[in-house]
Design a protein around this motif. Structure first.
Motif, mmCIF file in Angstrom:
data_model
loop_
_atom_site.group_PDB
_atom_site.id
_atom_site.type_symbol
_atom_site.label_atom_id
_atom_site.label_comp_id
_atom_site.label_asym_id
_atom_site.label_seq_id
_atom_site.Cartn_x
_atom_site.Cartn_y
_atom_site.Cartn_z
ATOM 1 N N ALA A 116 0.847 -1.188 0.000
ATOM 2 C CA ALA A 116 0.000 0.000 0.000
ATOM 3 C C ALA A 116 0.880 1.235 0.000
ATOM 4 C CB ALA A 116 -0.922 0.007 1.218
ATOM 5 N N VAL A 117 0.350 2.289 -0.583
ATOM 6 C CA VAL A 117 1.039 3.574 -0.608
ATOM 7 C C VAL A 117 0.089 4.622 -0.045
ATOM 8 C CG1 VAL A 117 2.101 5.339 -2.065
ATOM 9 C CG2 VAL A 117 2.347 2.927 -2.652
ATOM 10 N N ILE A 118 0.565 5.351 0.946
ATOM 11 C CA ILE A 118 -0.191 6.507 1.429
ATOM 12 C C ILE A 118 0.175 7.635 0.484
ATOM 13 C CG2 ILE A 118 -0.503 8.161 3.308
ATOM 14 C CD1 ILE A 118 -0.033 5.814 5.256
ATOM 15 N N GLU A 119 -0.775 8.005 -0.360
ATOM 16 C CA GLU A 119 -0.496 8.970 -1.421
ATOM 17 C C GLU A 119 -0.768 10.402 -1.006
ATOM 18 O OE1 GLU A 119 -2.353 7.610 -5.024
ATOM 19 O OE2 GLU A 119 -0.786 6.106 -5.280
ATOM 20 N N GLY A 120 -1.430 10.582 0.095
ATOM 21 C CA GLY A 120 -1.682 11.927 0.579
ATOM 22 C C GLY A 120 -2.163 11.860 2.005
ATOM 23 N N CYS A 121 -1.700 12.795 2.813
ATOM 24 C CA CYS A 121 -2.151 12.891 4.197
ATOM 25 C C CYS A 121 -2.007 14.347 4.609
ATOM 26 C CB CYS A 121 -1.326 11.981 5.101
ATOM 27 S SG CYS A 121 -1.886 12.001 6.826
ATOM 28 N N PHE A 122 -3.072 14.894 5.148
ATOM 29 C CA PHE A 122 -3.037 16.302 5.547
ATOM 30 C C PHE A 122 -4.020 16.529 6.686
ATOM 31 C CE2 PHE A 122 -4.489 20.722 5.222
ATOM 32 C CZ PHE A 122 -3.274 21.368 5.302
ATOM 33 N N VAL A 123 -3.591 17.299 7.663
ATOM 34 C CA VAL A 123 -4.441 17.713 8.780
ATOM 35 C C VAL A 123 -4.369 19.230 8.847
ATOM 36 C CG1 VAL A 123 -4.784 17.598 11.292
ATOM 37 C CG2 VAL A 123 -4.024 15.566 10.043
ATOM 38 N N THR A 124 -5.519 19.872 9.001
ATOM 39 C CA THR A 124 -5.539 21.334 9.054
ATOM 40 C C THR A 124 -4.782 21.835 10.286
ATOM 41 O OG1 THR A 124 -7.668 21.331 10.188
ATOM 42 C CG2 THR A 124 -7.710 21.543 7.781
ATOM 43 N N GLU A 125 -4.179 22.989 10.125
ATOM 44 C CA GLU A 125 -3.327 23.578 11.163
ATOM 45 C C GLU A 125 -3.992 23.643 12.553
ATOM 46 O OE1 GLU A 125 0.147 24.922 12.628
ATOM 47 O OE2 GLU A 125 -0.063 24.726 10.471
ATOM 48 N N PRO A 126 -5.233 24.088 12.683
ATOM 49 C CA PRO A 126 -5.807 24.252 14.029
ATOM 50 C C PRO A 126 -5.942 22.962 14.834
ATOM 51 C CG PRO A 126 -7.170 25.369 12.385
ATOM 52 C CD PRO A 126 -6.139 24.578 11.642
ATOM 53 N N VAL A 127 -5.972 21.797 14.153
ATOM 54 C CA VAL A 127 -6.177 20.547 14.891
ATOM 55 C C VAL A 127 -4.964 19.611 14.842
ATOM 56 C CG1 VAL A 127 -8.692 20.614 14.744
ATOM 57 C CG2 VAL A 127 -7.382 19.483 12.939
ATOM 58 N N ARG A 128 -3.834 20.122 14.407
ATOM 59 C CA ARG A 128 -2.626 19.291 14.425
ATOM 60 C C ARG A 128 -2.212 19.013 15.869
ATOM 61 N NH1 ARG A 128 0.462 22.365 9.579
ATOM 62 N NH2 ARG A 128 -0.948 21.621 7.963
ATOM 63 N N ARG A 129 -1.591 17.854 16.041
ATOM 64 C CA ARG A 129 -1.104 17.400 17.358
ATOM 65 C C ARG A 129 -2.245 17.167 18.361
ATOM 66 N NH1 ARG A 129 4.242 17.165 17.539
ATOM 67 N NH2 ARG A 129 5.428 18.409 16.097
ATOM 68 N N GLN A 130 -3.409 16.800 17.810
ATOM 69 C CA GLN A 130 -4.558 16.470 18.664
ATOM 70 C C GLN A 130 -5.071 15.056 18.397
ATOM 71 O OE1 GLN A 130 -7.601 19.531 18.794
ATOM 72 N NE2 GLN A 130 -6.073 21.129 18.510
ATOM 73 N N GLY A 131 -4.279 14.251 17.694
ATOM 74 C CA GLY A 131 -4.647 12.860 17.458
ATOM 75 C C GLY A 131 -5.386 12.595 16.156
ATOM 76 N N VAL A 132 -5.674 13.638 15.392
ATOM 77 C CA VAL A 132 -6.416 13.470 14.141
ATOM 78 C C VAL A 132 -5.616 12.625 13.150
ATOM 79 C CG1 VAL A 132 -7.430 14.678 12.167
ATOM 80 C CG2 VAL A 132 -7.722 15.596 14.471
ATOM 81 N N GLY A 133 -4.358 12.977 12.934
ATOM 82 C CA GLY A 133 -3.513 12.214 12.005
ATOM 83 C C GLY A 133 -3.340 10.781 12.462
ATOM 84 N N THR A 134 -3.120 10.586 13.743
ATOM 85 C CA THR A 134 -2.959 9.237 14.281
ATOM 86 C C THR A 134 -4.206 8.407 14.040
ATOM 87 O OG1 THR A 134 -1.346 9.927 15.944
ATOM 88 C CG2 THR A 134 -2.604 7.926 16.426
ATOM 89 N N ALA A 135 -5.380 8.978 14.262
ATOM 90 C CA ALA A 135 -6.629 8.240 14.040
ATOM 91 C C ALA A 135 -6.771 7.837 12.575
ATOM 92 C CB ALA A 135 -7.823 9.084 14.489
ATOM 93 N N MET A 136 -6.393 8.723 11.657
ATOM 94 C CA MET A 136 -6.483 8.383 10.228
ATOM 95 C C MET A 136 -5.462 7.304 9.863
ATOM 96 S SD MET A 136 -7.458 11.953 8.280
ATOM 97 C CE MET A 136 -5.900 12.763 8.631
ATOM 98 N N GLU A 138 -4.276 4.971 11.825
ATOM 99 C CA GLU A 138 -4.764 3.702 12.368
ATOM 100 C C GLU A 138 -5.838 3.103 11.464
ATOM 101 O OE1 GLU A 138 -5.841 4.765 16.368
ATOM 102 O OE2 GLU A 138 -3.744 4.694 17.044
ATOM 103 N N GLN A 139 -6.733 3.930 10.945
ATOM 104 C CA GLN A 139 -7.759 3.445 10.024
ATOM 105 C C GLN A 139 -7.103 2.904 8.754
ATOM 106 O OE1 GLN A 139 -10.581 2.938 11.777
ATOM 107 N NE2 GLN A 139 -11.838 3.893 10.212
ATOM 108 N N ALA A 140 -6.105 3.617 8.229
ATOM 109 C CA ALA A 140 -5.425 3.184 7.004
ATOM 110 C C ALA A 140 -4.695 1.862 7.224
ATOM 111 C CB ALA A 140 -4.450 4.262 6.532
ATOM 112 N N ILE A 141 -4.058 1.703 8.360
ATOM 113 C CA ILE A 141 -3.361 0.451 8.669
ATOM 114 C C ILE A 141 -4.363 -0.693 8.773
ATOM 115 C CG2 ILE A 141 -2.043 -0.775 10.454
ATOM 116 C CD1 ILE A 141 -0.535 1.930 10.902
ATOM 117 N N ASP A 142 -5.485 -0.461 9.443
ATOM 118 C CA ASP A 142 -6.531 -1.493 9.527
ATOM 119 C C ASP A 142 -7.031 -1.861 8.132
ATOM 120 O OD1 ASP A 142 -6.378 -1.486 12.283
ATOM 121 O OD2 ASP A 142 -8.236 -0.347 12.581
ATOM 122 N N TRP A 143 -7.247 -0.854 7.291
ATOM 123 C CA TRP A 143 -7.727 -1.086 5.935
ATOM 124 C C TRP A 143 -6.710 -1.921 5.155
ATOM 125 C CZ3 TRP A 143 -5.901 0.235 1.074
ATOM 126 C CH2 TRP A 143 -6.805 0.102 0.017
ATOM 127 N N ALA A 144 -5.435 -1.551 5.255
ATOM 128 C CA ALA A 144 -4.382 -2.286 4.544
ATOM 129 C C ALA A 144 -4.325 -3.735 5.019
ATOM 130 C CB ALA A 144 -3.031 -1.594 4.730
#
Length: 186
Positions: A116-136, A138-144
């Protein structure tokens, strides 16, 4: 795979749907502008149709786009795609198989399991470092894993140190480096 991951900060992560095209396109523009700030050789085409790109990504086979959403709208996205799968044999593949069946010495090409290739990942500035990227992620790893994928790769701009550290915290490591040279450089 968990179809819905809830975030403690009032967001949830799930697969994007067609109703998300406008918001996803806006996030993709924001991601491209962020990349352009880090690597000025990126050029943005003012006439590019981001909505069509977003719609195409949602309709692609062997691909998933996860979004983090809140009451206010989309907070981020992550696109993951399976590579290395062949849906049907090519003409060349059928020819080689035919030659092998006749006991001719035709070498087998090296095989690589689908990845699998993660072709794009982006979190908006106001919510960075709040677990949003980690949650996505984890979902991608489960999907893979649900697609029998054992390896996930991605690319990160060398100037994006926070992203590099983020991916390292999630178990990714460097296995190659891509380099660029500006064609006008002397």
């Amino acid at each position: 795979m968990n179809p819905l991951a809830e975030g403690a900060a009032g967001y949830r992560v799930d697969e994007a749907r067609l109703a998300d095209v406008a918001g996803l396109a806006a996030l993709m523009v924001e991601e491209a502008r962020h990349a352009q700030r880090l690597a000025p050789y990126f050029e943005l085409d003012a006439d590019f149709d981001w909505r069509t790109l977003a719609r195409d990504k949602l309709g692609a086979s062997a691909c998933a786009v996860f979004v983090a959403r809140s009451q206010a709208g989309l907070l981020g996205f992550l696109e993951v795609r399976v590579r290395g799968q062949r849906s049907k044999p090519t003409l060349a593949g059928r020819l080689v198989k035919s030659l092998r069946s006749r006991s001719l010495k035709v070498p087998s090409p090296p095989r690589r399991s689908p990845w699998a290739v993660i072709e794009g990942c982006f979190v908006t500035e106001p919510v960075r470092r709040q677990g949003v990227g980690t949650a996505m992620v984890e979902q991608a790893i489960d999907w893979a894993q649900s697609h029998s994928i054992r390896c996930i790769e991605l690319g990160v701009l060398a100037a994006n140190r926070p992203a590099i550290e983020f991916w390292r915290r999630h178990g990714f490591s460097t296995y190659r480096e891509l380099m660029i040279r500006n064609s006008t450089a002397s």
